[in-house]
Design an enzyme around this catalytic site. Structure first.
Site, PDB file in Angstrom:
ATOM      1  N   LYS A  55       0.811  -1.224   0.000  1.00 23.87           N
ATOM      2  CA  LYS A  55       0.000   0.000   0.000  1.00 23.87           C
ATOM      3  C   LYS A  55       0.839   1.267   0.000  1.00 23.87           C
ATOM      4  O   LYS A  55       0.377   2.328  -0.416  1.00 23.87           O
ATOM      5  CB  LYS A  55      -0.907   0.012   1.236  1.00 23.87           C
ATOM      6  CG  LYS A  55      -1.892  -1.146   1.297  1.00 23.87           C
ATOM      7  CD  LYS A  55      -3.218  -0.779   0.682  1.00 23.87           C
ATOM      8  CE  LYS A  55      -4.211  -1.940   0.818  1.00 23.87           C
ATOM      9  NZ  LYS A  55      -5.504  -1.647   0.203  1.00 23.87           N
ATOM     10  N   SER A 305       1.462  -9.800   0.175  1.00 19.72           N
ATOM     11  CA  SER A 305       1.009  -8.412   0.176  1.00 19.72           C
ATOM     12  C   SER A 305       1.402  -7.615   1.410  1.00 19.72           C
ATOM     13  O   SER A 305       1.598  -6.404   1.332  1.00 19.72           O
ATOM     14  CB  SER A 305      -0.504  -8.369  -0.010  1.00 19.72           C
ATOM     15  OG  SER A 305      -1.136  -9.271   0.875  1.00 19.72           O
TER      16      SER A 305
END
Lengths: 318, 318
Positions: A55, A305
């Site tokens: 992110k 992730s």
């Protein structure tokens, strides 16, 4: 916005914009799991990215594109997850205000992550209308720009830089598996690979208990989640108006993963690859383990992730 | 052998020999701990090396230098730790027999690591004479070459490649901290840095409960450990005839670390940097935390030596 609103040149431009301030995370061959799972398995370790998740890329790409005038009024988002810390970090790098609205039941570690960057979150009720209302109120009061966690072309282009690095790191790559929550990482990955190397097979992975993307691809429209209790808390979101059409047009297949397989995969990554991953990040390996036929003998990259766990109860071995 | 028996050109030759079969592990800036500890802190993540430790480098460098005739008779070592798996992996790459003698109380995870590579360890009693006798017996029966875990110039040169990569990865590096057990990693690091960049300050770190290197530098001769109960099980060894003089002549300072500081440092690395490290690998960060004045405002690389934990009791958070 049309589905082709993000293209490879946007991803490349994003990479030039952010590369000095994000980690080029390693893409590591795991010999032991390759033998065990009968494929050539690489982990793209975005858990080692700043703030512990991919992110950081999209948020920085968005914040660096604000005009001086927009930037001076700051940014705002509502998030209980990694996007909160990612946007705070991006704002700090640009030297502008960040208004981070978090539900009051957010994990302590995520709240601390925002604070450690130097911003105090604003707390709100946990339901979506309350979160949106709180963010809208901040926006009205401050004129801050809202940065959505995934349904924004700047975010998608930023997340696409993960795949750009993978292409440089693994020659003759055949397959990629990435998790699907709101679809920012997946649509960025698809935009990059479909244009740069269309022969690479891209698979999405999500928990069977959060199978909204799977159902959306079947029905042809964005389906909401039906339950919110998967251990993979980062993947409980539904797709967005921008991410859905990209995934619909470019994804090879969505694979569903049972809860116990997510936890098994998480343990294998921690024990074998020595990487701390959150359950959401273990879902793609769970998909590989659950569908071995598709990957046997192939060179496959699994995108990890993130690694933000609540360590309150953590007991490491000796 | 003289203390200058290993030099930078040996390390460079080792790197050419092994680089295709070892991971170039990342050297990651940790923004959060840099802020907290008031320095610019990078982790050289050798826990992400094959077999989960830097030991893969030296063992491979040694095995690749055997003559065809030596190689055909295989290699032997006795080890309860990471060198066992490292030598097994190196032998497998060269396609030769490996005789791995392990004390019968070795951690299950280390035994499994050797098995997963394809070799069955031979078990012996736990005391040093029994271990040496068992290895000598194998040597006599098979003609296999003994590969010592650290007191061997090929091993030292191989471990020195960690520092070679660090030099490429971190410009204007000022300080390095590495753990000291038998001294293989430390002497390789010192050989590389003292010749390539003598202005870089190199610190050694060891548990206060395994302060044999600290005492050896004081007394001017190799001192044995006085106790064997530090949680940092990889650092319980005394220095060797080859590693001691290198450390004696080139090391800036040995820093001692209390047990609770080792565990605190381990937790910080796992939680913040998302890297699984064994306690031995956390000792250098413990040294930094315990001696902040030496590192304040400086650009420092902490070498994380390995990530092989016994996960039997491990409970990760959500």
């Amino acid at each position: 916005m049309a589905q082709d609103s993000v293209c490879l040149s946007d991803v490349k431009a994003a990479y030039e914009r952010i590369r000095d301030r994000v980690n080029r995370t390693p893409c590591l061959l795991c010999e032991r799991l390759s033998t065990e799972l009968d494929c050539e398995l690489y982990f793209k370790a975005e858990n080692l990215q700043h703030i512990g998740a991919f992110k950081a890329r999209g948020a920085l790409n968005a914040v660096l594109q604000l005009s001086e005038e927009q930037a001076s009024r700051g940014v705002v988002t509502h998030s209980s997850g990694n996007h909160a810390a990612a946007l705070a970090r991006a704002a700090k790098i640009r030297g502008i205000p960040a208004h981070i609205v978090m539900p009051h039941n957010s994990a302590k570690t995520k709240v601390e992550a925002v604070r450690s960057i130097g911003f105090e979150p604003q707390f709100c009720e946990t339901d979506t209308p309350s979160r949106e209302a709180a963010a809208a109120r901040v926006q009205e009061e401050t004129g801050a720009s809202l940065v959505h966690p995934f349904d924004d072309p700047r975010i998608i282009a930023g997340q696409g830089t993960v795949a750009l690095e993978v292409l440089e790191q693994v020659p003759e790559l055949e397959q990629v598996i990435a998790p699907v929550g709101g679809g920012g990482l997946m649509s960025g990955t698809l935009v990059t690979l479909s244009e740069a190397r269309p022969e690479i097979e891209v698979y999405g992975a999500e928990p069977a208990w959060a199978d909204d993307a799977y159902r959306s691809l079947k029905s042809g429209k964005i389906e909401p989640p039906e339950r919110y209790d998967t251990v993979a808390d980062g993947l409980r979101t539904s797709l967005g108006n921008l991410t859905f059409p990209i995934i619909q047009s470019k994804l090879r297949e969505m694979l569903l993963v049972a809860e116990e397989q997510i936890l098994l995969a998480q343990r294998k990554i921690v024990e074998t690859a020595k990487l701390v991953v959150e359950p959401s990040a273990a879902v793609p390996l769970g998909a590989l383990i659950g569908h071995p036929g598709r990957f046997r003998g192939r060179r496959v990259v699994v995108i990890l992730s993130g690694g933000n766990l609540d360590f309150g109860s953590c007991q490491l071995g000796k």
